[in-house]
Scaffold this active site. Structure first.
Site, PDB file in Angstrom:
ATOM      1  N   ASP A  49       0.888  -1.129  -0.053  1.00  0.00           N
ATOM      2  CA  ASP A  49       0.218  -0.057   0.164  1.00  0.00           C
ATOM      3  C   ASP A  49       0.746   1.380   0.033  1.00  0.00           C
ATOM      4  O   ASP A  49       1.756   1.476   1.042  1.00  0.00           O
ATOM      5  CB  ASP A  49      -1.107  -0.175   1.323  1.00  0.00           C
ATOM      6  CG  ASP A  49      -1.670   1.207   1.259  1.00  0.00           C
ATOM      7  OD1 ASP A  49      -2.728   1.217   0.873  1.00  0.00           O
ATOM      8  OD2 ASP A  49      -1.359   2.302   1.921  1.00  0.00           O
ATOM      9  N   TYR A  54       3.345   9.514  -0.550  1.00  0.00           N
ATOM     10  CA  TYR A  54       4.566   8.974   0.261  1.00  0.00           C
ATOM     11  C   TYR A  54       5.897   9.224  -0.525  1.00  0.00           C
ATOM     12  O   TYR A  54       6.810   8.851   0.300  1.00  0.00           O
ATOM     13  CB  TYR A  54       4.341   7.617   0.601  1.00  0.00           C
ATOM     14  CG  TYR A  54       2.807   7.145   1.117  1.00  0.00           C
ATOM     15  CD1 TYR A  54       2.118   8.324   1.713  1.00  0.00           C
ATOM     16  CD2 TYR A  54       2.621   5.847   1.252  1.00  0.00           C
ATOM     17  CE1 TYR A  54       0.914   7.874   2.373  1.00  0.00           C
ATOM     18  CE2 TYR A  54       1.392   5.736   1.686  1.00  0.00           C
ATOM     19  CZ  TYR A  54       0.623   6.515   2.393  1.00  0.00           C
ATOM     20  OH  TYR A  54      -0.582   6.186   3.060  1.00  0.00           O
ATOM     21  N   LYS A  79      -2.808   5.694  -4.172  1.00  0.00           N
ATOM     22  CA  LYS A  79      -3.839   6.782  -3.790  1.00  0.00           C
ATOM     23  C   LYS A  79      -3.528   8.129  -4.672  1.00  0.00           C
ATOM     24  O   LYS A  79      -2.322   8.782  -4.548  1.00  0.00           O
ATOM     25  CB  LYS A  79      -4.002   6.865  -2.578  1.00  0.00           C
ATOM     26  CG  LYS A  79      -3.708   5.786  -1.519  1.00  0.00           C
ATOM     27  CD  LYS A  79      -4.080   5.927  -0.024  1.00  0.00           C
ATOM     28  CE  LYS A  79      -3.498   4.936   0.718  1.00  0.00           C
ATOM     29  NZ  LYS A  79      -2.223   4.620   0.864  1.00  0.00           N
ATOM     30  N   HIS A 112      -7.137   9.644  -1.851  1.00  0.00           N
ATOM     31  CA  HIS A 112      -6.517   9.597  -0.640  1.00  0.00           C
ATOM     32  C   HIS A 112      -7.215  10.196   0.446  1.00  0.00           C
ATOM     33  O   HIS A 112      -7.678   9.674   1.598  1.00  0.00           O
ATOM     34  CB  HIS A 112      -5.282  10.278  -0.759  1.00  0.00           C
ATOM     35  CG  HIS A 112      -4.326   9.831   0.324  1.00  0.00           C
ATOM     36  ND1 HIS A 112      -3.034   9.785   0.191  1.00  0.00           N
ATOM     37  CD2 HIS A 112      -4.570   9.462   1.643  1.00  0.00           C
ATOM     38  CE1 HIS A 112      -2.514   9.203   1.202  1.00  0.00           C
ATOM     39  NE2 HIS A 112      -3.257   9.110   1.997  1.00  0.00           N
TER      40      HIS A 112
HETATM   41  P1  NAD Z   1       0.672   1.510  11.704  1.00  0.00           P
HETATM   42  O1  NAD Z   1      -0.305   1.405  12.613  1.00  0.00           O
HETATM   43  O2  NAD Z   1       0.871   0.439  10.823  1.00  0.00           O
HETATM   44  O3  NAD Z   1       1.995   1.717  12.822  1.00  0.00           O
HETATM   45  C1  NAD Z   1       3.211   1.469  12.309  1.00  0.00           C
HETATM   46  C2  NAD Z   1       4.151   1.937  13.453  1.00  0.00           C
HETATM   47  O4  NAD Z   1       3.890   0.798  14.530  1.00  0.00           O
HETATM   48  C3  NAD Z   1       5.601   1.498  13.119  1.00  0.00           C
HETATM   49  O5  NAD Z   1       6.236   2.759  12.515  1.00  0.00           O
HETATM   50  C4  NAD Z   1       6.474   1.063  14.384  1.00  0.00           C
HETATM   51  O6  NAD Z   1       6.698   2.353  15.138  1.00  0.00           O
HETATM   52  C5  NAD Z   1       5.039   0.450  15.089  1.00  0.00           C
HETATM   53  N1  NAD Z   1       5.214  -1.015  14.799  1.00  0.00           N
HETATM   54  C6  NAD Z   1       4.811  -1.986  13.927  1.00  0.00           C
HETATM   55  N2  NAD Z   1       4.898  -3.241  14.012  1.00  0.00           N
HETATM   56  C7  NAD Z   1       5.410  -3.124  15.400  1.00  0.00           C
HETATM   57  C8  NAD Z   1       5.519  -4.257  16.024  1.00  0.00           C
HETATM   58  N3  NAD Z   1       5.526  -5.398  15.678  1.00  0.00           N
HETATM   59  N4  NAD Z   1       5.986  -3.922  17.511  1.00  0.00           N
HETATM   60  C9  NAD Z   1       6.082  -2.647  17.999  1.00  0.00           C
HETATM   61  N5  NAD Z   1       5.919  -1.795  17.211  1.00  0.00           N
HETATM   62  C10 NAD Z   1       5.552  -1.829  16.150  1.00  0.00           C
HETATM   63  O7  NAD Z   1       0.814   2.870  11.281  1.00  0.00           O
HETATM   64  P2  NAD Z   1       0.800   3.430   9.739  1.00  0.00           P
HETATM   65  O8  NAD Z   1       2.113   3.259   9.059  1.00  0.00           O
HETATM   66  O9  NAD Z   1       0.454   4.988   9.652  1.00  0.00           O
HETATM   67  O10 NAD Z   1      -0.293   2.714   8.843  1.00  0.00           O
HETATM   68  C11 NAD Z   1       0.097   1.618   7.999  1.00  0.00           C
HETATM   69  C12 NAD Z   1      -0.293   1.967   6.650  1.00  0.00           C
HETATM   70  O11 NAD Z   1      -1.486   2.265   6.311  1.00  0.00           O
HETATM   71  C13 NAD Z   1       0.771   2.937   6.131  1.00  0.00           C
HETATM   72  O12 NAD Z   1       1.849   2.593   5.964  1.00  0.00           O
HETATM   73  C14 NAD Z   1       0.102   3.429   4.868  1.00  0.00           C
HETATM   74  O13 NAD Z   1       0.370   2.538   3.729  1.00  0.00           O
HETATM   75  C15 NAD Z   1      -1.588   3.424   5.365  1.00  0.00           C
HETATM   76  N6  NAD Z   1      -2.115   4.517   5.725  1.00  0.00           N
HETATM   77  C16 NAD Z   1      -2.986   5.203   4.817  1.00  0.00           C
HETATM   78  C17 NAD Z   1      -3.608   6.346   5.434  1.00  0.00           C
HETATM   79  C18 NAD Z   1      -4.386   7.171   4.600  1.00  0.00           C
HETATM   80  O14 NAD Z   1      -4.887   8.176   4.739  1.00  0.00           O
HETATM   81  N7  NAD Z   1      -5.341   6.255   3.548  1.00  0.00           N
HETATM   82  C19 NAD Z   1      -2.968   7.229   6.340  1.00  0.00           C
HETATM   83  C20 NAD Z   1      -1.995   6.467   7.214  1.00  0.00           C
HETATM   84  C21 NAD Z   1      -1.760   5.466   6.754  1.00  0.00           C
END
Ligand code: NAD
Length: 278
Positions: A49, A54, A79, A112
């Site tokens: 994704d 990004y 997106k 997005h």
């Molecule tokens: P997420 O909830 O996936 O959290 C990621 C963070 O959690 C990492 O950077 C790390 O700090 C921590 N983490 C991950 N695995 C872990 C583990 N096993 N143990 C401890 N800590 C851990 O947050 P995200 O990146 O905001 O969301 C995931 C994906 O969603 C993004 O990469 C993106 O592709 C998508 N996204 C989309 C939108 C949108 O507006 N459509 C917005 C935000 C994110």
């Protein structure tokens, strides 16, 4: 019950998306990209994704094309960024996304964030891209029920998916019920609350019982609830950990206990705030 990272959900146009994908937000540096995306492929991820915003479509395209994994086994979502919205801006920017991702066809293209100003023009551009088979499925992100109602009032094609913030402190049940009724799939972004939900005592007890981490319990909770989920990490050991959630099942009462942690707490923007600004 979901059994492996290869399990798929069938969208309302028949296209199949893996239920468990990998988010690449903030993965921009080349070395970090190679390490994390190749690790994700190694542990079984096939769905990625990204987004124009990004600034890593080029890096993702390069790494995936060099990986040796067959294109037909991959599922790539991108997106349309706020600054590219509108009819012409969307068409132009998606042409660039296709080039950067080194693809003839994007698997899933999302808007997005909802934009009041460009609401229908952007969607009409997505419909054109879908008709021209440059994308296999089109959907939205960060849409509330009223945005979806507005969209359905004047559009020919229904979105296949709505990708929104969702985790144990923001369970999104009313929106999920609405989407289910409409045959629109539900995808959770920030499924781990960007780390902010990973100190929870209640989930920690469940984690100890299964000898799993809190992150693994939360991912398993999403999967058993039917959410499409895209956790992100750039740490190889965590990428492996987040994929290793297929050797246990949460009991129904444990799922209910986790559901009850909801406090409608967002870490990201509220869709309506963005809607009025862009
Ligand atoms: P997420 O909830 O996936 O959290 C990621 C963070 O959690 C990492 O950077 C790390 O700090 C921590 N983490 C991950 N695995 C872990 C583990 N096993 N143990 C401890 N800590 C851990 O947050 P995200 O990146 O905001 O969301 C995931 C994906 O969603 C993004 O990469 C993106 O592709 C998508 N996204 C989309 C939108 C949108 O507006 N459509 C917005 C935000 C994110």
């Amino acid at each position: 019950m979901i059994k492996s990272i290869n399990d798929v959900i069938t969208l309302n146009n028949g296209v199949k998306i893996p239920q468990h994908g990998f988010g690449v937000y903030l993965i921009k540096e080349e070395e970090e990209g190679y390490n994390s995306i190749n690790k994700a492929l190694e542990v079984g991820y096939r769905s990625f994704d990204t987004a124009q915003l990004y600034e890593n479509e080029k890096l993702l395209g390069k790494i995936l094309s060099e990986s040796g994994v067959k294109r037909s086994d991959l599922f790539i979502t991108t997106k349309v960024a706020d600054f590219n919205q509108g009819y012409d801006g969307t068409l132009r920017s998606v042409e660039q996304s296709l080039k950067d991702l080194k693809l003839d066809q994007i698997d899933l293209l999302l808007i997005h964030w909802p934009s009041k100003k460009h609401f229908f023009e952007t969607w009409n551009a997505l419909e054109k891209l879908y008709d021209e088979k440059l994308v296999r499925a089109i959907g939205v992100s960060n849409y509330e029920i009223h945005h979806l109602e507005e969209l359905s009032s004047k559009s020919a094609i229904k979105p296949v998916i709505n990708q929104v913030e969702c985790h144990t402190y923001l369970t999104q049940e009313p929106l999920k019920d609405y989407l289910k009724d409409q045959s629109i799939a539900f995808e959770a972004w920030s499924p781990l609350g960007r780390g902010a939900i990973l100190n929870d005592n209640v989930i920690n007890k469940i984690a100890n019982k299964y000898d799993k981490s809190i992150a693994q319990i939360v991912i398993r909770w999403h999967l058993q609830k039917g959410n499409i989920v895209i956790p992100k990490s750039s740490t190889p050991s965590r990428i492996e950990e987040n994929a290793n959630v297929y050797d246990f099942n949460l009991a129904d009462d444990e799922i209910k206990v986790i559901d009850s942690l909801n406090k409608n707490q967002r870490n990201g923007n509220a869709p309506d705030d963005v809607y009025l600004k862009i």
